[in-house]
Design an enzyme around this catalytic site. Structure first.
Site, PDB file in Angstrom:
ATOM      1  N   ARG A  27       0.819  -1.209   0.000  1.00  0.00           N
ATOM      2  CA  ARG A  27       0.000   0.000   0.000  1.00  0.00           C
ATOM      3  C   ARG A  27       0.853   1.261   0.000  1.00  0.00           C
ATOM      4  NH1 ARG A  27      -5.327  -1.281   1.724  1.00  0.00           N
ATOM      5  NH2 ARG A  27      -5.703   0.835   2.384  1.00  0.00           N
ATOM      6  N   TRP A  75       1.840   6.210   5.902  1.00  0.00           N
ATOM      7  CA  TRP A  75       2.197   6.995   4.716  1.00  0.00           C
ATOM      8  C   TRP A  75       1.960   8.441   5.114  1.00  0.00           C
ATOM      9  CZ3 TRP A  75      -0.141  10.319   1.112  1.00  0.00           C
ATOM     10  CH2 TRP A  75       0.518  10.448  -0.115  1.00  0.00           C
ATOM     11  N   GLY A 102      -6.132   8.068   7.410  1.00  0.00           N
ATOM     12  CA  GLY A 102      -7.039   9.140   6.998  1.00  0.00           C
ATOM     13  C   GLY A 102      -6.530  10.485   7.459  1.00  0.00           C
ATOM     14  N   GLU A 484      -0.811   6.250 -20.539  1.00  0.00           N
ATOM     15  CA  GLU A 484      -0.546   5.189 -19.556  1.00  0.00           C
ATOM     16  C   GLU A 484       0.926   4.770 -19.608  1.00  0.00           C
ATOM     17  OE1 GLU A 484      -1.847   4.022 -17.063  1.00  0.00           O
ATOM     18  OE2 GLU A 484      -1.256   1.950 -16.773  1.00  0.00           O
ATOM     19  N   LYS A 488       3.382   5.036 -16.349  1.00  0.00           N
ATOM     20  CA  LYS A 488       4.114   3.883 -15.794  1.00  0.00           C
ATOM     21  C   LYS A 488       5.597   4.234 -15.636  1.00  0.00           C
ATOM     22  CE  LYS A 488       1.530   1.908 -14.521  1.00  0.00           C
ATOM     23  NZ  LYS A 488       0.113   1.925 -14.624  1.00  0.00           N
ATOM     24  N   HIS A 507       1.478  21.095 -32.528  1.00  0.00           N
ATOM     25  CA  HIS A 507       0.960  22.252 -31.785  1.00  0.00           C
ATOM     26  C   HIS A 507       1.816  22.559 -30.563  1.00  0.00           C
ATOM     27  CE1 HIS A 507      -2.564  22.323 -34.347  1.00  0.00           C
ATOM     28  NE2 HIS A 507      -2.619  21.007 -34.199  1.00  0.00           N
TER      29      HIS A 507
HETATM   30  O1  M6R Z   1      -7.537   1.971  -7.004  1.00  0.00           O
HETATM   31  P1  M6R Z   1      -7.793   2.944  -8.089  1.00  0.00           P
HETATM   32  O2  M6R Z   1      -7.968   2.297  -9.422  1.00  0.00           O
HETATM   33  O3  M6R Z   1      -8.937   3.888  -7.789  1.00  0.00           O
HETATM   34  O4  M6R Z   1      -6.495   3.837  -8.164  1.00  0.00           O
HETATM   35  C1  M6R Z   1      -6.423   4.952  -9.013  1.00  0.00           C
HETATM   36  C2  M6R Z   1      -5.012   5.459  -9.127  1.00  0.00           C
HETATM   37  O5  M6R Z   1      -4.546   5.885  -7.878  1.00  0.00           O
HETATM   38  C3  M6R Z   1      -4.071   4.400  -9.692  1.00  0.00           C
HETATM   39  O6  M6R Z   1      -4.494   3.935 -10.921  1.00  0.00           O
HETATM   40  C4  M6R Z   1      -2.645   4.969  -9.812  1.00  0.00           C
HETATM   41  O7  M6R Z   1      -2.607   5.946 -10.804  1.00  0.00           O
HETATM   42  C5  M6R Z   1      -1.681   3.827 -10.089  1.00  0.00           C
HETATM   43  N1  M6R Z   1      -0.522   3.990  -9.278  1.00  0.00           N
HETATM   44  C6  M6R Z   1      -1.282   3.752 -11.517  1.00  0.00           C
HETATM   45  O8  M6R Z   1      -0.288   2.818 -11.775  1.00  0.00           O
END
Ligand code: M6R
Length: 614
Positions: A27, A75, A102, A484, A488, A507
């Site tokens: 996480r 975090w 949170g 994407e 990545k 552009h």
């Molecule tokens: O769990 P989710 O699909 O809602 O997460 C959304 C983004 O936080 C998630 O896709 C993030 O951009 C990833 N780290 C992409 O690799």
């Protein structure tokens, strides 16, 4: 984001909690800690950095044996990632220990109130405030569960709170609002976790908690109530993946394993989607067909990779259904006063089902009268639970922080939704829908073909490991693929990467092109002449300026081959479905390049898998 574990039972709570924290490492976190209830006292340890640092502290200075404990991977939000700010936080008297995920939005006023009461804060966190509030309640004679209930009534913001009281051995209490928490039901032992990975090695029976609910676990019981103390309904479910799904299976990274699981993930997401008469069925959609027929507009929301899946969906859904479709970042959606209502279907895409921005956006949409359909990979998570309908992707747990199989299955689920709406609204004939479904059935094999040819991409990553910047271009459904690919690379390799619509090149972005810049271009299939040929022209423009072109195109595309410095051959697929094959080499490229650079691919710096704060 923060990981939380709680345990009551006959095993060593320290071992169960630390093992659970290890399973939650994915996480994202920057410090870790545990607290146990032993001999009428709280015993705790916490340390900045990886879990190994905490384990070293525990080895050097062991905590007493206990069967009641809580743990946390933090975090950082309020305050730097250091030992002092790490959780658990203790109340002033040391009687209560608390972990939190949170943000407590009114923490400043609560902090002032406590300071007036003579309590000195030792950390910069919002969490410590809650620990002191709880401590004040129990010191005044309240039971820990009642204390938590009272304190929750004073908190604003998002929280999962898990607490133990030194004078209540064998009990762990927890509360949640806008932040995830699940209960694991064992035999003579019970667990709490931010997600089921925390306890999957002990039990696959879980309980989903609703919004503003509390739970108390002992070794033999679990009790769910609302914040008013009334018994609340909670659903018990069976977790349909096992421990092996959360292990690396011989791969060096979860991400690499998950890239290679994509054929299976697509096949599983396609399973059981046909009725006997050949029509498409989506059993999880609980919105009646009559209501879907009245939909005038679709708004797709999501964050990061999920947002890009939504961008792919727009091309397909508009084409098949002729329903206008917009795609928006969930984090922007509710702050711009969007025009949505009963005739708008809001589609929320989220792998985790816990992304706070997306959750808040769907609540806003529902308040405006829209129906919300979730596309989600996590059973029992908050977003599908609150949505009016859901299409589950069956990718299995995605542990790598960078989404891979999550993305491909989200795109696939969007195709299924588009075809289903086309069927309901009669905008496509049954045989046309069947033809697309037949092609979708071939996609797991086609993705496997791309995986089998990965060596070329691995070599390329090694070659470009020192490049400071990479550009990605695509048109139509290839444009989100380019975005994407760039995301990545940023996430994993920490280098500058940009994705653009190929037509936008002239552009502006063309100014950055020189001989040192590698440019990946996703070329649409040859059948769509205009799209294809225009992209080939863009490649020529890039080549004319000396940049190196890495072209992802159909393997037999002779028109583009002369302009490609490197040609990555893709299987033949139709234009709208091409993202399913074109994204895969870009995932492999980012994973490999980060590996070559020596980065932690599964836990990239600063990132969290599930972003549970706005
Ligand atoms: O769990 P989710 O699909 O809602 O997460 C959304 C983004 O936080 C998630 O896709 C993030 O951009 C990833 N780290 C992409 O690799």
């Amino acid at each position: 984001m923060c990981g939380i574990v709680g345990y009551v039972g006959p095993q060593s709570a320290q071992n169960v909690v630390v093992d659970g924290l290890r399973r939650l490492e994915y996480r994202g976190y920057d410090s870790a800690g545990v607290a146990l209830v032993a001999d009428g006292k709280i015993a705790s340890a916490k340390k900045e950095g990886k879990l190994a640092n905490l384990e070293a502290v525990l080895a050097a200075d062991p905590l007493p044996t206990s069967g009641t404990g809580i743990g946390h991977t933090r975090w950082a939000t309020h305050g730097a990632p250091n030992d002092v700010n790490a959780h658990p936080h203790l109340s002033d008297s040391g009687r209560v220990a608390l972990v939190h995920n949170g943000i407590i939005e009114n923490f400043a006023s609560l902090r002032s109130e406590l300071e007036v009461d003579g309590i000195t804060m030792t950390s910069e966190t919002d969490t410590e405030v809650v620990a002191h509030l709880l401590g004040r309640e129990v010191d005044n004679g309240a039971d820990i569960a009642d204390a938590l209930r009272t304190v929750c009534g004073r908190l604003e913001g998002a929280f999962t709170l898990v607490a133990v009281d030194a004078q209540a051995p064998g009990r762990v209490v927890a509360a949640r609002r806008n932040s995830p928490l699940v209960v694991g039901l064992g035999d003579g032992e019970n667990f709490l976790g931010s997600d089921v990975a925390a306890f999957i090695e002990h039990t696959r029976q879980a309980v989903e908690l609703g919004q503003d609910q509390m739970v108390e676990i002992t070794a033999d019981s679990w009790t769910v109530t609302d914040f008013a103390g009334q018994p609340a309904e909670a659903t018990v479910y069976h977790v349909d993946w096992d421990l092996s799904a959360a292990q690396k299976d011989g791969f060096d990274w979860f991400m690499r394993k998950e890239i290679h699981e994509q054929p299976r993930a697509l096949a599983d997401t396609l399973l059981g989607r046909h009725a006997e008469d050949g029509s498409l069925t989506l059993d999880e959609i609980r919105i009646p067909a009559s209501e879907l027929r009245s939909i005038q507009r679709i708004v797709i929301i999501g964050c990061g990779t999920a947002h890009y899946a939504g961008m792919v969906a727009k091309y397909a859904i508009e084409h098949w259904t002729r329903i206008p479709c917009e795609v928006e970042l969930a984090s922007e959606f509710r702050y711009r006063d969007p025009i949505v209502g009963p005739q708008t279907l809001v589609v929320a895409i989220s792998q985790s089902g816990e992304t706070a921005d997306t959750l808040m956006a769907i609540r806003y949409a529902q308040e405006q009268g829209s129906k919300v359909l979730a596309i989600c990979n996590t059973n029992g998570s908050t977003i599908p639970r609150e949505a009016d309908a859901v299409i589950y992707t069956h990718a299995g747990p995605e542990i790598g922080v960078a989404s891979t199989k999550g993305f491909l299955t989200q795109v696939l689920a969007c195709y299924l939704l588009g075809l289903y709406l086309a069927q309901v609204k009669n905008t496509k004939f049954g045989d046309e829908i069947a033809a697309v479904m037949a092609e979708l059935q071939t996609m797991p094999d086609k993705v496997q073909e791309v995986l089998d040819a990965q060596q070329q991409v691995l070599d390329l990553a090694a070659e470009f490991a020192d490049n400071p910047s990479v550009l990605f271009l695509g048109r139509h459904a290839g444009y989100p693929v380019a975005l994407e690919g760039a995301l990545k690379l940023k996430e994993l390799a920490y280098i500058h990467a940009e994705g653009f619509a190929a037509g936008e090149l002239k552009h502006g972005p063309i100014a950055v092109i020189d001989q040192d810049l590698p440019v990946f271009v996703v070329v649409p299939p040859q059948g769509r002449d205009m799209l294809h040929d225009k992209t080939v022209s863009n490649i020529q423009e890039i080549r004319a300026r000396g940049a190196k072109t890495i072209v992802l195109a159909e393997a037999d595309d002779d028109k583009v081959a002369p302009y490609a410095d490197v040609m990555i051959g893709l299987p033949k697929v139709s234009t709208l479905l091409q993202p399913l094959v074109a994204t895969v080499p870009l995932q492999i490229f980012a994973c490999e390049l980060a590996t070559v650079k020596g980065h932690d691919v599964d836990q990239p710096r600063n990132l969290a898998k599930s972003v549970t704060v706005e």
